[in-house]
Design a protein around this motif. Structure first.
Motif, PDB file in Angstrom:
ATOM      1  N   LYS A  90       0.813  -1.224   0.000  1.00  0.00           N
ATOM      2  CA  LYS A  90       0.000   0.000   0.000  1.00  0.00           C
ATOM      3  C   LYS A  90       0.839   1.264   0.000  1.00  0.00           C
ATOM      4  CE  LYS A  90      -1.673  -0.783   3.849  1.00  0.00           C
ATOM      5  NZ  LYS A  90      -1.637   0.081   4.976  1.00  0.00           N
TER       6      LYS A  90
ATOM      7  N   SER B 181      -1.871   7.347   6.889  1.00  0.00           N
ATOM      8  CA  SER B 181      -2.605   7.348   8.164  1.00  0.00           C
ATOM      9  C   SER B 181      -1.953   6.416   9.179  1.00  0.00           C
ATOM     10  CB  SER B 181      -4.070   6.981   7.943  1.00  0.00           C
ATOM     11  OG  SER B 181      -4.189   5.666   7.438  1.00  0.00           O
ATOM     12  N   GLY B 182      -1.274   5.363   8.695  1.00  0.00           N
ATOM     13  CA  GLY B 182      -0.569   4.479   9.621  1.00  0.00           C
ATOM     14  C   GLY B 182       0.491   5.240  10.402  1.00  0.00           C
TER      15      GLY B 182
ATOM     16  N   TYR C 198      -0.976   6.813  13.494  1.00  0.00           N
ATOM     17  CA  TYR C 198      -1.140   5.864  14.605  1.00  0.00           C
ATOM     18  C   TYR C 198       0.221   5.484  15.195  1.00  0.00           C
ATOM     19  CZ  TYR C 198      -6.080   5.513  13.547  1.00  0.00           C
ATOM     20  OH  TYR C 198      -7.408   5.819  13.376  1.00  0.00           O
ATOM     21  N   ARG C 199       1.231   5.373  14.328  1.00  0.00           N
ATOM     22  CA  ARG C 199       2.572   5.057  14.820  1.00  0.00           C
ATOM     23  C   ARG C 199       3.123   6.200  15.676  1.00  0.00           C
ATOM     24  NH1 ARG C 199       5.619   0.965  11.864  1.00  0.00           N
ATOM     25  NH2 ARG C 199       4.154  -0.177  10.556  1.00  0.00           N
TER      26      ARG C 199
ATOM     27  N   ALA D   7       1.230   0.667  17.508  1.00  0.00           N
ATOM     28  CA  ALA D   7       0.237   1.452  16.756  1.00  0.00           C
ATOM     29  C   ALA D   7      -1.058   0.667  16.613  1.00  0.00           C
ATOM     30  CB  ALA D   7       0.789   1.811  15.380  1.00  0.00           C
ATOM     31  N   SER D   8      -0.924  -0.615  16.314  1.00  0.00           N
ATOM     32  CA  SER D   8      -2.096  -1.464  16.150  1.00  0.00           C
ATOM     33  C   SER D   8      -2.895  -1.534  17.461  1.00  0.00           C
ATOM     34  CB  SER D   8      -1.626  -2.849  15.697  1.00  0.00           C
ATOM     35  OG  SER D   8      -2.640  -3.793  15.774  1.00  0.00           O
TER      36      SER D   8
ATOM     37  N   ALA E  47      -4.649   1.801  17.951  1.00  0.00           N
ATOM     38  CA  ALA E  47      -5.649   1.954  16.883  1.00  0.00           C
ATOM     39  C   ALA E  47      -6.920   1.154  17.150  1.00  0.00           C
ATOM     40  CB  ALA E  47      -5.045   1.524  15.548  1.00  0.00           C
TER      41      ALA E  47
ATOM     42  N   ARG F 188      -9.636   6.555  17.668  1.00  0.00           N
ATOM     43  CA  ARG F 188      -9.909   6.660  16.224  1.00  0.00           C
ATOM     44  C   ARG F 188     -10.738   7.915  15.925  1.00  0.00           C
ATOM     45  NH1 ARG F 188      -7.968   2.193  13.833  1.00  0.00           N
ATOM     46  NH2 ARG F 188      -8.664   3.053  11.857  1.00  0.00           N
TER      47      ARG F 188
ATOM     48  N   GLY G 202      -4.254   3.475   4.228  1.00  0.00           N
ATOM     49  CA  GLY G 202      -4.565   3.032   5.592  1.00  0.00           C
ATOM     50  C   GLY G 202      -5.319   1.732   5.662  1.00  0.00           C
ATOM     51  N   ARG G 203      -6.216   1.643   6.653  1.00  0.00           N
ATOM     52  CA  ARG G 203      -7.025   0.442   6.856  1.00  0.00           C
ATOM     53  C   ARG G 203      -8.509   0.728   6.662  1.00  0.00           C
ATOM     54  NH1 ARG G 203      -2.488  -0.368   7.723  1.00  0.00           N
ATOM     55  NH2 ARG G 203      -1.421  -2.079   8.781  1.00  0.00           N
ATOM     56  N   ASP G 204      -8.901   1.974   6.984  1.00  0.00           N
ATOM     57  CA  ASP G 204     -10.329   2.335   6.967  1.00  0.00           C
ATOM     58  C   ASP G 204     -10.565   3.605   6.171  1.00  0.00           C
ATOM     59  OD1 ASP G 204      -8.971   4.043   8.669  1.00  0.00           O
ATOM     60  OD2 ASP G 204     -10.627   4.195  10.107  1.00  0.00           O
ATOM     61  N   MET G 205      -9.669   3.889   5.222  1.00  0.00           N
ATOM     62  CA  MET G 205      -9.801   5.130   4.443  1.00  0.00           C
ATOM     63  C   MET G 205     -11.094   5.112   3.625  1.00  0.00           C
ATOM     64  SD  MET G 205      -7.124   6.933   5.240  1.00  0.00           S
ATOM     65  CE  MET G 205      -7.483   6.285   6.842  1.00  0.00           C
TER      66      MET G 205
ATOM     67  N   ARG H  23      -1.074  -9.164  13.862  1.00  0.00           N
ATOM     68  CA  ARG H  23      -1.510  -7.791  13.597  1.00  0.00           C
ATOM     69  C   ARG H  23      -2.744  -7.789  12.694  1.00  0.00           C
ATOM     70  NH1 ARG H  23       1.227  -2.892  11.391  1.00  0.00           N
ATOM     71  NH2 ARG H  23       3.231  -3.916  11.216  1.00  0.00           N
TER      72      ARG H  23
ATOM     73  N   ASP I 292      -6.271  -6.136  13.647  1.00  0.00           N
ATOM     74  CA  ASP I 292      -6.822  -5.066  12.798  1.00  0.00           C
ATOM     75  C   ASP I 292      -8.164  -5.472  12.185  1.00  0.00           C
ATOM     76  OD1 ASP I 292      -4.541  -3.651  13.413  1.00  0.00           O
ATOM     77  OD2 ASP I 292      -3.574  -3.938  11.477  1.00  0.00           O
TER      78      ASP I 292
ATOM     79  N   ARG J 293     -11.140  -5.967  15.353  1.00  0.00           N
ATOM     80  CA  ARG J 293     -11.496  -4.949  16.344  1.00  0.00           C
ATOM     81  C   ARG J 293     -12.928  -4.469  16.102  1.00  0.00           C
ATOM     82  NH1 ARG J 293      -7.200  -1.083  13.589  1.00  0.00           N
ATOM     83  NH2 ARG J 293      -8.488  -0.332  11.886  1.00  0.00           N
TER      84      ARG J 293
HETATM   85  O1   DC Z   1       0.083   0.898   7.857  1.00  0.00           O
HETATM   86  P1   DC Z   1       0.912   0.790   9.108  1.00  0.00           P
HETATM   87  O2   DC Z   1       1.598  -0.554   9.249  1.00  0.00           O
HETATM   88  O3   DC Z   1       1.893   1.925   9.237  1.00  0.00           O
HETATM   89  O4   DC Z   1      -0.124   0.935  10.345  1.00  0.00           O
HETATM   90  C1   DC Z   1       0.259   0.683  11.674  1.00  0.00           C
HETATM   91  C2   DC Z   1      -0.956   0.252  12.492  1.00  0.00           C
HETATM   92  O5   DC Z   1      -1.876   1.344  12.606  1.00  0.00           O
HETATM   93  C3   DC Z   1      -1.750  -0.898  11.886  1.00  0.00           C
HETATM   94  O6   DC Z   1      -1.392  -2.152  12.421  1.00  0.00           O
HETATM   95  C4   DC Z   1      -3.182  -0.579  12.227  1.00  0.00           C
HETATM   96  C5   DC Z   1      -3.204   0.893  12.492  1.00  0.00           C
HETATM   97  N1   DC Z   1      -3.910   1.659  11.455  1.00  0.00           N
HETATM   98  C6   DC Z   1      -5.265   1.748  11.560  1.00  0.00           C
HETATM   99  O7   DC Z   1      -5.870   1.139  12.449  1.00  0.00           O
HETATM  100  N2   DC Z   1      -5.970   2.502  10.688  1.00  0.00           N
HETATM  101  C7   DC Z   1      -5.345   3.147   9.683  1.00  0.00           C
HETATM  102  N3   DC Z   1      -6.049   3.896   8.845  1.00  0.00           N
HETATM  103  C8   DC Z   1      -3.939   3.028   9.535  1.00  0.00           C
HETATM  104  C9   DC Z   1      -3.240   2.274  10.434  1.00  0.00           C
END
Ligand code: DC
Length: 223
Positions: free
Chosen positions: A18, A36-37, A40-41, A97-98, A101, A107, A127-130, A178, A182, A185
Motif C-alpha cells: 500500500k 494514516s498508519g 497511529y505510529r 500502533a495497532s 488503533a 480513532r 490506511g485500513r479504513d480510508m 496484527r 486489525d 477490532r
Molecule cells: O500501515 P501501518 O503498518 O503503518 O499501520 C500501523 C498500524 O496502525 C496498523 O497495524 C493498524 C493501524 N492503522 C489503523 O488502524 N488505521 C489506519 N487507517 C492506519 C493504520
C-alpha cells in the motif's frame, strides 16, 4: 460535476505494498498523500514516550487530540517538533500502533485530522479504513492485499535493506497477529469497502500493481 477534491483510498493489510503504491500514485497524479498508519505510529511513540499504558483509552485519546505532528513536503516526519527516524517503521512501533488503533475514542480523535489532508488538487489516502470510515464518499477505492507469506517476505527484504536483522518465522507470526487484531477490532475493522477494487498483489511486480491501480483510478476520476 466531479468532486473538487478527489480522494483515492488505498486500504489493506500491512506489507501489501500500500505504502509504495500510494506514494507512486500520489506522485504520478500530483496529489497530496496521507500515510494514516504514520499517525497511529506517531501516537504510539508519543504515548510510550510519556509512559502511558497503551490500553489507557482516555489518556491516549487525550494525547491524540493534541498530538503535535508535522508532515512537511520534504518527506520528513515530526513529532513534538523533532524529527522521527527509523523507529517509526519498526515492528515494535507497528504493533504498538495497532494496539492504540483498536481504541474507539482514539480513532474518533484522529478522524478530522485525517480528513483535513484532503486538499486540491486531490489526495491519495493510505490506511485500513480510508474507504470505509474516513473517506466513505471517495470516488476511487482500492483494497490491496497479498498472501501473509508474500507480505512477510517483502517486509523481510525491506527490513534487511534498512540494516535490521529480522527473523522470517517471527515476521509471519507478527503479520498474522496484527492482521487478526486489525480485522477483528470492534471499530473500523480492516475490510474492503463495498465499492472497492480488490487487488491481490501476490506474485505481481510494483509496476503491474501500479498500472492496474492507475487504470482503475483514471476510470473513476478524470485526473
Ligand atoms: O500501515 P501501518 O503498518 O503503518 O499501520 C500501523 C498500524 O496502525 C496498523 O497495524 C493498524 C493501524 N492503522 C489503523 O488502524 N488505521 C489506519 N487507517 C492506519 C493504520
Amino acid at each position: 460535476m466531479a468532486d473538487p477534491v478527489p480522494v483515492i483510498t488505498i486500504d489493506g493489510p500491512s506489507g501489501s505494498g500500500k505504502g509504495t503504491i500510494s506514494q507512486l500514485l500520489a506522485r504520478q497524479l500530483g496529489y497530496h498523500f496521507l500515510d494514516s498508519g504514520a499517525l497511529y505510529r506517531l501516537l504510539a511513540l508519543a504515548a510510550l514516550g510519556r509512559g502511558l499504558e497503551l490500553e489507557d483509552e482516555a489518556a491516549v485519546a487525550t494525547l491524540a487530540r493534541g498530538l503535535d505532528v508535522g508532515f512537511p513536503p520534504d518527506g520528513r516526519i515530526l513529532l513534538d517538533g523533532a524529527l522521527v527516524g527509523e523507529e517509526l517503521r519498526t515492528e515494535t512501533t507497528g504493533n504498538a500502533a495497532s494496539r492504540v488503533a483498536a481504541l474507539p475514542t482514539v480513532r474518533v480523535a484522529l478522524l478530522e485530522r485525517q480528513r483535513a489532508f484532503a486538499r486540491v488538487p486531490g489526495l491519495v489516502a493510505d490506511g485500513r479504513d480510508m474507504g470505509t470510515v474516513v473517506f466513505p464518499a471517495a470516488p476511487a477505492k482500492v483494497f490491496l492485499t497479498a498472501s501473509a507469506e508474500a507480505r512477510a517476505e517483502r517486509r523481510y527484504k525491506q527490513l534487511k535493506e534498512k540494516g535490521f536483522d529480522p527473523d522470517m518465522a517471527e515476521l509471519v507470526e507478527e503479520i498474522r497477529t496484527r492482521d487478526a487484531r486489525d480485522a477483528n477490532r470492534a471499530v473500523a475493522p480492516l475490510r474492503p469497502a463495498a465499492d472497492a477494487l480488490i487487488l491481490d498483489s501476490t506474485g505481481l511486480s510494483i509496476e503491474a500493481v501500479l498500472a492496474r491501480a492507475l487504470g482503475f483510478v483514471r476510470e473513476r476520476i478524470s485526473a
